[in-house]
Design a protein around this motif. Sequence first.
Motif, PDB file in Angstrom:
ATOM      1  N   SER A   1       0.810  -1.300  -0.024  1.00 20.71           N
ATOM      2  CA  SER A   1       0.101   0.105  -0.003  1.00 20.71           C
ATOM      3  C   SER A   1       0.847   1.238   0.068  1.00 20.71           C
ATOM      4  CB  SER A   1      -1.097  -0.274   1.274  1.00 20.71           C
ATOM      5  OG  SER A   1      -0.284  -0.112   2.318  1.00 20.71           O
TER       6      SER A   1
ATOM      7  N   ASP B   1       1.587   2.212  -3.466  1.00 21.57           N
ATOM      8  CA  ASP B   1       0.606   2.189  -4.659  1.00 21.57           C
ATOM      9  C   ASP B   1       0.454   3.624  -4.730  1.00 21.57           C
ATOM     10  OD1 ASP B   1      -1.634   1.915  -5.995  1.00 21.57           O
ATOM     11  OD2 ASP B   1      -2.868   0.985  -4.539  1.00 21.57           O
TER      12      ASP B   1
ATOM     13  N   THR C   1      -1.965   4.768  -6.757  1.00 18.52           N
ATOM     14  CA  THR C   1      -3.269   5.098  -7.110  1.00 18.52           C
ATOM     15  C   THR C   1      -4.106   5.926  -5.992  1.00 18.52           C
ATOM     16  OG1 THR C   1      -3.360   2.988  -8.333  1.00 18.52           O
ATOM     17  CG2 THR C   1      -5.539   4.118  -7.936  1.00 18.52           C
TER      18      THR C   1
ATOM     19  N   PRO D   1      -6.733   7.021  -3.497  1.00 18.02           N
ATOM     20  CA  PRO D   1      -7.891   6.069  -2.974  1.00 18.02           C
ATOM     21  C   PRO D   1      -9.108   6.506  -3.520  1.00 18.02           C
ATOM     22  CG  PRO D   1      -6.384   7.018  -1.180  1.00 18.02           C
ATOM     23  CD  PRO D   1      -6.117   7.584  -2.485  1.00 18.02           C
TER      24      PRO D   1
ATOM     25  N   ASP E   1      -9.987   6.661  -6.499  1.00 16.90           N
ATOM     26  CA  ASP E   1     -10.121   5.875  -7.724  1.00 16.90           C
ATOM     27  C   ASP E   1     -10.363   4.577  -7.326  1.00 16.90           C
ATOM     28  OD1 ASP E   1      -9.886   8.265  -9.036  1.00 16.90           O
ATOM     29  OD2 ASP E   1      -7.733   8.059  -9.309  1.00 16.90           O
ATOM     30  N   LYS E   2     -10.278   4.129  -5.860  1.00 14.28           N
ATOM     31  CA  LYS E   2     -10.263   2.840  -5.721  1.00 14.28           C
ATOM     32  C   LYS E   2     -12.016   2.381  -5.234  1.00 14.28           C
ATOM     33  CE  LYS E   2      -5.698   2.347  -3.888  1.00 14.28           C
ATOM     34  NZ  LYS E   2      -4.843   1.955  -2.859  1.00 14.28           N
ATOM     35  N   GLN E   3     -12.238   1.035  -5.501  1.00 11.85           N
ATOM     36  CA  GLN E   3     -13.646   0.552  -4.823  1.00 11.85           C
ATOM     37  C   GLN E   3     -13.184  -0.337  -3.774  1.00 11.85           C
ATOM     38  OE1 GLN E   3     -16.775   1.780  -5.363  1.00 11.85           O
ATOM     39  NE2 GLN E   3     -16.003   3.181  -6.833  1.00 11.85           N
ATOM     40  N   GLN E   4     -13.285  -0.109  -2.708  1.00  9.81           N
ATOM     41  CA  GLN E   4     -12.753  -0.919  -1.386  1.00  9.81           C
ATOM     42  C   GLN E   4     -14.128  -1.287  -0.585  1.00  9.81           C
ATOM     43  OE1 GLN E   4      -8.972  -0.385   0.260  1.00  9.81           O
ATOM     44  NE2 GLN E   4      -9.144   1.665  -0.569  1.00  9.81           N
TER      45      GLN E   4
ATOM     46  N   ASN F   1      -5.807   1.788   2.287  1.00  7.47           N
ATOM     47  CA  ASN F   1      -5.658   0.335   1.918  1.00  7.47           C
ATOM     48  C   ASN F   1      -6.639  -0.538   3.013  1.00  7.47           C
ATOM     49  OD1 ASN F   1      -5.412  -2.294   0.980  1.00  7.47           O
ATOM     50  ND2 ASN F   1      -3.086  -1.914   0.741  1.00  7.47           N
TER      51      ASN F   1
END
Length: 590
Positions: free
Chosen positions: A144, A147, A149, A151, A153-156, A169
């Motif tokens: 993490s 990374d 990218t 957050p 843009d993330k799907q968590q 993360n």
Amino acid sequence: MSVQAVAAKMAEVELKDVAGKDSLPTISPLTPKAEEKKSEINSTSSATAAAAGEPSPVTAAPNPVKMPQASAMKRPDQQQNGGEAFVNCDGTVAEAPRMKKIQFADQKQEFNKRPTKIGRRSLSRSISQSSTDSYSSAASYTDSSDDETSPRDKQQKNSKGNGDFCIKNIKQADFGRREIEIAEQEMPALMALRKRAQGEKPLAGAKIVGCTHITAQTAVLMETLSALGAQCRWAACNIYSTQNEVAAALAEGGFSVFAWKGESEDDFWWCIDRCVNVEGWQPNMILDDGGDLTHWIYKKYPNMFKKIKGIVEESVTGVHRLYQLSKAGKLCVPAMNVNDSVTKQKFDNLYCCRESILDGLKRTTDVMFGGKQVVVCGYGEVGKGCCAALKAMGSIVSVTEIDPICALQACMDGFRLVKLTEVIRQVDIVITCTGNKNVVVREYMDRMKNGCIVCNMGHSNTEIDVASLRTPELTWERVRSQVDHVIWPDGKRIVLLAEGRLLNLSCSTVPTFVLSITATTQALALIELYNAPEGRYKQDVYLLPKKMDEYVASLHLPTFDAHLTELSDEQAKYLGLNKNGPFKPNYYRY
């Protein structure tokens, strides 16, 4: 038999063996250049073999000269790492063993664990990152941290399928849980409050939106508020102070958290908006640190104040904003000034900063404090803590102040009172802790000596005029996380920490026990405002009742096995006090 005796005996045996040979091969050392080249080849070969987990390919000549050494009895294979090179008569290269450096059993294993792909950062920077992160767990080496990218843009989702959060993360949750468990051990008052009031649920129905530093200590507070019946949504008040693994643990526990370490300015306001602007949920209490959350709601969603019962604010900057709103007649709800409560001012501001200023400076710069010329701007409780710590470490400390009372305190405590312009060319470290703006401006930084360290211990990032340093003629050079060199055209450079933001929570950690005092004060202030009958508090700014300050302090005394003396009836009557407190009038200065 001693180690020395064994070594001597082994050397004697080997010398006899050498002397008994019929003939010895004639040897001649390589030239220095050849020896250097040979050493390079051996080093490269050994390093490659070590990384691959294979033995070194270097092979000894048939009859190398044996050199007596005590380590031979333990390690007969010293040649594996290479030694001094010789040429035998037949032209073959022999290698005489040399003393090995001490190597711990897990040293190679630890090296091999380090990442080889770092994204935008170099390996050296990745390793140094762990020394400046706000936590000290293996999470700093997980994927993490590399990374890049966003957050956003993330799907968590957490293990229960809930995705109402935005963090770095979610996989770091286990590390964060351990951090929180450690913090709980140093926050006895909050744990006691959780246990005593859990059955009553004094915050049942409360919907608290918070904007504070998201650390393990804040997590204990949030989980306490939840245990007392509240629903919470949280964002960070500082773009660098969030502990990513703690945010992950909170998200895994079902909290709606929107924060990560290293947010941009746009991310910062986006996270606050995500906390506030959510369908089917509207806050009725605000817990703020710096006033940004209150400002955002006031600016974007003013109608929300119709259902908000109160604001709890803990910073100088935020309290100043509240008093401005109150003076202008624009404060819509009651507000509790936690920053000026005794338990915040005299403990968090003083004792917390007294310890964390040294921690932050050491982690970021490895500076030696003894003999350094330091100027501390401001001699409030934060300034007092910083000055006391630096003086104890042998620094030569000067103070700047605008208030004659604080200035006199500084003089009586043995500090020289100066104007910043008088000492700016000589000082090694400049620390701001005033809560004001433009305390250190470009003019001062132009005159600073090469290598001067500049940092801020106040809540707001306005004290150092960092914007004035972002000009074409100046070069910014990132040294490590939260440490920048700002380089002038003539080569002079200053060391800027955390880009002028709060040093201790951006670059290090703070003492958990002291934060327990502040967090307990915040929790009681929320309970008081939420449960207060209508009319008790007007649309104004209030201090925490003295009785609550004393209660917070009393909850922390058992940790020290401290025993309070009780007044007799006669003594209480003589002083005109209730035996159970409060023991001081509101105007008393501690």
